[in-house]
Motif scaffolding. Structure first.
Motif: not given
Ligand code: ZN
Ligand code: MN
Length: 473
Positions: A12-18, A31-37, A41-44, A273-281
């Motif tokens: 429903n929402s974008k990759l780095f914003c709501g 649109t919002c500050p994040t997806c307009m760059g 504005a920081l990505p989540v 602006d993004l931490l490494p993504l860690v996926v556990d078992d």
């Protein structure tokens, strides 16, 4: 050939914003500050996108990397407000998978090099009117909509194989309920890397990349054209150059768009602006539990369990809802081939006419089974069954009730049929004489006459027997 597919994800929402990902909204309303760059504005990261990436990775038998990193892919374009696209480069989330494709009766394995997450760019709309010179407008609604990019190894040898791979990959995405596969809206897009080599040579030739292929038909045509172009070029002593080419649908040819960039041209670097993504078992195990039976598994099971030919199985498994419809019907009316025939011809035609998906069909599997049982026990003829089919599909009525209400029960009473047979024979001396003289195809004429008088309700098998007996007397 190697293919790169971009699939829009059903979040429903974008990759780095709501912001909403809904297609077709008023330009720049999502649109919002994040997806307009905008600066600062920081990505989540959207967790659902990671779920979907793992889900596809598992379906494609990939290694799921426990650690992956986001990277900036730098290039300038007006639809890319940040001046870079957040993607994954050196450590993507999924690697080293494969997809099996049916080629005729054999399976061919196409290796999948990687699957990574990235954001889409915005969209440019080009206008020109008589009053103004041409100009362009930009719509950032699509900016930062989540994509999975699926990159195959160059294992594909013909345009037909490319289409089969793409179709099955699209089916997989739809089965997983992570992408709607809509090519017109750009939810499933394909780029192709094409190269040729002389027979016996081990190393692939220089490749050209074809961009923006947005229908199966245009993909097949452009690949055909491009392969021939490269072969002709080499035969004439020329050399294929590495470049990006576009396919012109109207002319049916590809033409050069720009010299192909190498990866280093993009100045990839890790996204700070993004931490490494860690996926556990545990996360992977949770996603694994949500995996449905996949199209190719379903196809094989349908062939083994129901003894259906591959042709039927391909059609039935092309839609998860249709496959489910088939299985529910067979549970009640256990004659798989009969059920398959009615679904492939009558049901699909009606659903297509009404633009209804199988799972919303007003004619339920239970009612289709009921109809087939009425035909099997001789209550109605196949012909009547086909005649009332469209009405059943529209109204959702019970076949039993409709047959009773309309007085369509088949007449299998020998005396009743014989009396009409006699009447028809009595008034057709000419045809009777011709039949007796050897013109046996006139049997159809007599059947037609009796059926007409009995409003199609005579038991056809019995009618045939009675007619033949009487005419050959
Ligand atoms: Zn936004
Ligand atoms: Mn990409």
């Amino acid at each position: 050939m190697g293919l790169e597919v971009h699939a829009h994800l059903l979040t429903n929402s974008k990759l780095f914003c709501g912001c909403s990902t809904k297609f077709g909204a008023e330009p720049n309303s999502h649109t919002c500050p994040t997806c307009m760059g905008l600066p600062g504005a920081l990505p989540v990261l959207n967790r659902k996108v990671v779920d979907f990436a793992i889900k596809l990775g598992l379906a494609l038998h990939c290694d799921i990397n426990r650690r992956s990193i986001f990277a900036r892919k730098n290039y300038f374009y007006p639809d890319l407000p940040k001046g870079y696209q957040i993607s994954q480069y050196e450590e993507p989330i999924c690697e080293n998978g494969y997809l099996d494709v049916f080629m005729g009766d054999t399976k061919k394995r196409i290796r999948v090099k990687r699957v990574h997450m990235e954001e889409d760019a915005g969209k440019l709309v080009h206008e020109s009117t008589i009053e103004t010179s041409s100009y362009s407008m930009v719509d950032y609604n699509r900016s930062s909509v989540p994509l999975l990019e699926i990159v195959s190894e160059p294992d594909i040898r013909t345009p037909e194989e490319a289409i089969l791979y793409l179709k099955i990959l699209r089916d997989v995405l739809i089965y997983l309920e992570i992408c709607d596969g809509n090519m017109e809206e750009g939810s499933f897009r394909c780029d192709a890397n094409v190269s040729v080599r002389r027979k016996g040579e081990a190393i692939l030739g220089t490749r050209a990349e074809l961009k923006n292929l947005n229908s199966f038909r245009s993909i097949e045509r452009s690949l055909d054209y491009e392969i021939t172009r490269q072969i002709e070029l080499i035969k004439k002593g020329g050399e294929v150059v590495q470049e990006t080419r576009l396919f012109n649908v109207d002319e049916g040819i590809t033409y050069s768009m720009r010299g192909k960039e190498e990866a280093h041209d993009y100045r990839y670097f890790p996204e700070p602006d993004l931490l490494p993504l860690v996926v556990d078992d545990g996360w992977i195990a949770d996603v694994r539990k949500t995996l449905p039976e996949l199209p190719i598994e379903k196809m094989e099971r349908f062939m083994n369990e129901y003894g259906l030919p591959k042709y039927d199985v391909e059609i039935l498994s092309s839609d998860k809802g249709l496959a489910g419809y088939f299985e529910e019907t067979v549970k009640i009316f256990p004659e798989p081939k009969t059920v398959s025939n009615w679904i492939m011809t009558e049901l699909l035609r009606e659903l297509k006419d009404g633009n209804v998906s199988p799972k919303d069909s007003p004619l339920s599997p239970a009612h289709l089974a009921e109809l087939l049982a009425l035909i099997k026990d001789g209550t109605i003829s196949i012909k009547i069954g086909k005649e009332i089919f469209p009405e059943l599909c529209k109204s959702g009525a019970s076949p039993k009730r409709l047959v009773a209400d309309k007085g369509l029960v088949q007449i299998s009473d020998e005396t009743a049929i014989t009396s009409i047979v006699e009447a028809v024979i009595a008034r057709s001396p000419k045809e009777v004489a011709e039949f007796k003289a050897g013109k046996e195809k006139l049997l159809g004429f007599f059947v037609g006459q009796v059926m007409k008088e009995m409003k199609g309700k005579a038991n056809p098998k019995l009618l045939n027997e009675l007619l033949l007996k009487r005419l050959k007397d």
